[in-house]
Design an enzyme around this catalytic site. Structure first.
Site, PDB file in Angstrom:
ATOM      1  N   CYS A 106      -7.010   4.770 -32.168  1.00 15.72           N
ATOM      2  CA  CYS A 106      -6.578   4.275 -30.856  1.00 15.72           C
ATOM      3  C   CYS A 106      -5.173   3.675 -30.895  1.00 15.72           C
ATOM      4  CB  CYS A 106      -7.578   3.271 -30.288  1.00 15.72           C
ATOM      5  SG  CYS A 106      -7.745   1.791 -31.276  1.00 15.72           S
ATOM      6  N   ARG A 146     -12.681  -3.577 -26.210  1.00 17.90           N
ATOM      7  CA  ARG A 146     -12.373  -4.380 -27.394  1.00 17.90           C
ATOM      8  C   ARG A 146     -12.427  -5.852 -27.019  1.00 17.90           C
ATOM      9  NH1 ARG A 146      -6.588  -3.750 -30.130  1.00 17.90           N
ATOM     10  NH2 ARG A 146      -5.853  -4.872 -28.304  1.00 17.90           N
ATOM     11  N   ARG A 168       5.732  -5.399 -36.733  1.00 14.77           N
ATOM     12  CA  ARG A 168       5.802  -4.415 -35.639  1.00 14.77           C
ATOM     13  C   ARG A 168       6.678  -4.897 -34.496  1.00 14.77           C
ATOM     14  NH1 ARG A 168      -0.337  -4.189 -33.110  1.00 14.77           N
ATOM     15  NH2 ARG A 168       0.650  -3.465 -31.206  1.00 14.77           N
ATOM     16  N   ASN A 184      -1.172   0.827 -35.177  1.00 18.47           N
ATOM     17  CA  ASN A 184      -0.015  -0.052 -34.959  1.00 18.47           C
ATOM     18  C   ASN A 184      -0.046  -1.212 -35.954  1.00 18.47           C
ATOM     19  OD1 ASN A 184       0.113   1.628 -32.742  1.00 18.47           O
ATOM     20  ND2 ASN A 184      -0.727   0.113 -31.331  1.00 18.47           N
ATOM     21  N   ASP A 185      -1.190  -1.886 -35.998  1.00 23.04           N
ATOM     22  CA  ASP A 185      -1.305  -2.995 -36.954  1.00 23.04           C
ATOM     23  C   ASP A 185      -1.466  -2.491 -38.377  1.00 23.04           C
ATOM     24  OD1 ASP A 185      -0.992  -5.509 -35.667  1.00 23.04           O
ATOM     25  OD2 ASP A 185      -2.822  -5.093 -34.541  1.00 23.04           O
ATOM     26  N   GLU A 201      -7.802  -1.777 -38.916  1.00 20.54           N
ATOM     27  CA  GLU A 201      -6.366  -1.996 -38.727  1.00 20.54           C
ATOM     28  C   GLU A 201      -5.789  -2.947 -39.761  1.00 20.54           C
ATOM     29  OE1 GLU A 201      -5.510  -3.658 -34.846  1.00 20.54           O
ATOM     30  OE2 GLU A 201      -7.286  -4.922 -34.870  1.00 20.54           O
ATOM     31  N   HIS A 251       0.814  -1.215   0.000  1.00 22.40           N
ATOM     32  CA  HIS A 251       0.000   0.000   0.000  1.00 22.40           C
ATOM     33  C   HIS A 251       0.848   1.265   0.000  1.00 22.40           C
ATOM     34  CE1 HIS A 251      -3.666  -2.332   1.196  1.00 22.40           C
ATOM     35  NE2 HIS A 251      -4.065  -1.565   0.216  1.00 22.40           N
ATOM     36  N   ARG A 302      -8.087  -2.923 -23.692  1.00 18.93           N
ATOM     37  CA  ARG A 302      -7.555  -4.146 -24.313  1.00 18.93           C
ATOM     38  C   ARG A 302      -7.930  -5.340 -23.429  1.00 18.93           C
ATOM     39  NH1 ARG A 302      -3.177  -0.370 -25.991  1.00 18.93           N
ATOM     40  NH2 ARG A 302      -2.681  -0.779 -28.172  1.00 18.93           N
TER      41      ARG A 302
END
Ligand code: PEP
Ligand code: MG
Length: 556
Positions: A500, A330, A463, A452-453, A429, A187, A294
């Site tokens: 995104c 997603r 990638r 990205n893709d 994508e 904590h 994700r």
């Protein structure tokens, strides 16, 4: 210069003097008591005082770090009310042991039990037990809590800090926290992160008291600690520190302001997350929603498929905590670089183009239906939208919608509530999705571009590939034109479109994205305010035509 390497507990650079935390002697006096009844009363009174103190600390922590961060003080109060714990102590006192020693013995046993558990989270609870025991012992023996012995702001060090020590520290004097032991799960680390204080744990015995008072720099990001740093290190870390401070200033000035261009165009700036825990950062950074959750990280976290209930709880938590703001979840994007053994996927020579993401869902419908049930159930608790990855064809989307309808019918029959307004969107994508984006746009409520893709597939560059360097060029006109094509087709069909992938946070491209008419950018929480600052400096009436004609020009 001495360089120590520990484990990052809370990010950020801190520069200042090292100061070791001072505590009382910590020695427990052991005596035999005659009047055990009176000793039990003494213990009970100390226990009640401790509970009162914890109530006060809870209120202080709520003000400083919010309700969630303060919860542990409630947990400590509950531990002090735990029947086994209290009886263990009163039994020892009834046998003639003094209260201080009885509290110490019982809590040592409990702390040891926690420390020997396999689970890192449970191990970290051992510090909580020691903390509450020390509080009661201090009250019994009239000792004070100790503290930092300095008038100047310092970087404070100790073997470990208990959570209540951490929250009681004078924040105006605290630049950073270092521990020789500790854990990034404890904590104390959680509180340091919530308070935004750089912190490094597990530095080992090399961080000795002989360095007390020395100039030091800590890098909470890398876990490095530089004692008596040389000139080059000081310059390098000071530059990082200044950048962080500038960003913090931005953060304060821009909080609550709209993501609006000079000429009045609004853009939604949302956040990418991988777990419900990330919602703290989304809220702290003033993100307008979640643009990409994700969900596959829930699948990667365990040794088996997460159950419908586990997923429901995770999605519900995010939806509730976002308080009615849009949360785009997603569906699982397993495969390629994100492998979970229990899926038992066949070995593929080229997994990025293999059975991944929506292709798994459409070939293993039961796995897909479990996730969809959890998602629709969670939709009753907030504004959930569902997004599907790796789409290439219209038939896939129609098949997905058929399965969604069937899942909804099932829930209706079971009288399980869900929202009837859940938006369905797809990731754009793959080059195929771009090329048929006019048709796909008629099937869904929104597009989100996974740059990205998309870059990987458009440019035929892996990638994950090392050594591809300049060949992985997300600014390539093929990528930017693909974004424009998808955006034009989205708008023709009357749906909205976001980005995104990582490119969404690339401020060199923000003006072009505005010119293209991108409606939403989903970025890491830390990028929200820097992006807002850029958006607010853009006038889309100025360069729009020039930017677009440059993008579409025949000659480069
Ligand atoms: C993308 O491909 O751009 C994307 C956002 O998804 P991921 O990085 O998870 O593949
Ligand atoms: Mg992707």
């Amino acid at each position: 210069m001495v360089v120590l390497q520990g484990k990052s507990a809370s990010k950020g650079v801190a520069i200042g003097k090292l100061c070791f935390y001072k505590r009382g002697s910590g020695e427990i006096v052991r005596t035999q008591v005659e009047d055990t009844g009176a000793e039990i009363v003494r213990f009970e009174s100390a226990r009640m005082t401790a509970i009162d103190q914890l109530k006060g600390l809870y209120e202080k922590a709520v003000e400083e770090v919010g309700e969630e961060g303060a919860m542990l003080f409630e947990a400590h109060q509950m531990m002090l009310d735990d029947l086994d714990f209290v009886e263990g102590i009163t039994d020892l006192i009834s046998d003639g042991l003094n209260a201080e020693a009885a509290v110490s013995d019982v809590s040592d046993q409990l702390a040891e039990m926690f420390a020997s558990m396999d689970d890192a989270y449970m191990q970290a609870r051992s510090a909580d037990v020691k903390d509450i025991a020390q509080r009661v012992i201090n009250i019994l023996s009239g000792a004070s809590g100790g503290g930092m012995d300095s008038d100047e702001p310092v970087i404070l060090a100790s073997d470990d800090f208990s959570p209540s020590e951490t929250v009681q520290l004078d924040k105006s004097k605290l630049l950073g926290l270092l521990t020789t032991g500790g854990s990034d799960q404890a904590h104390t680390a959680i509180l340091a992160r919530t308070m935004g204080i750089p912190s490094v744990c597990q530095l080992g015995e090399e961080l000795s008291e002989s360095f007390d008072g020395k100039d030091i720099i800590i890098n909470g990001q890398t876990g490095e600690v530089f004692i008596a740093p040389d000139e080059e290190t000081t310059e390098r870390l000071t530059a990082i520190y200044k950048k962080e401070q500038m960003e913090k200033k931005l953060l304060e000035e821009l909080r609550g302001k709209p993501n609006q261009t000079i000429d009045g165009k609004n853009v939604m700036v949302y956040c990418n997350i991988g777990s419900p825990d990330d919602v703290d950062a989304v809220l702290a950074s003033d993100g307008g929603g979640v643009g990409l959750f994700r969900s596959e990280f829930l699948y990667l976290a365990g040794d088996d498929y997460p159950t419908e209930e586990e997923q429901y709880q995770a999605y519900k938590t995010v939806a509730e905590r976002m308080g009615g703001k849009r949360v785009i979840i997603r569906t699982l994007d397993i495969g390629a670089d994100k492998q979970a053994d229990y899926f038992k996927l066949d070995h593929e020579e080229n997994p990025a183009m293999g059975l991944r993401a929506i292709r798994i869902c459409l070939t293993r419908e039961e796995v897909f239906r479990t996730q969809l049930r959890a998602l629709y159930r969670a939709s009753a608790h907030g504004k959930i939208a569902i997004m599907f990855p790796m789409i290439t064809s219209v038939w896939e989307v129609r098949e997905i919608k058929r399965i969604c309808e069937s899942v909804k019918a099932e829930l209706r029959e079971e009288e399980i509530p869900f929202a009837d307004t859940v938006e369905l969107g797809i990731m754009v994508e793959t080059p195929a999705a771009v090329m048929v984006s006019d048709r796909l746009a008629k099937e869904v409520d929104f597009f989100s571009i996974g740059t990205n893709d998309l870059t990987q597939y458009l440019l035929a560059v892996d990638r994950q590939g090392k050594g591809l360097g300049k060949f992985f060029d997300a600014h390539h006109p093929a990528v930017l034109r693909a974004i424009k094509m998808a955006a034009d087709n989205a708008h023709k069909a009357g749906i909205w479109i976001g980005i995104c992938g990582e490119l969404g946070a690339d401020v060199e491209l923000t003006e072009l994205f505005m010119a293209i008419g991108i409606d939403e950018l989903s970025v890491s929480p830390a990028s929200v305010l820097p992006l807002r600052s850029v958006i607010r400096s853009i006038d889309t009436t100025k360069n729009k035509e020039a930017l677009l004609s440059k993008l579409m020009a025949e000659d480069e």
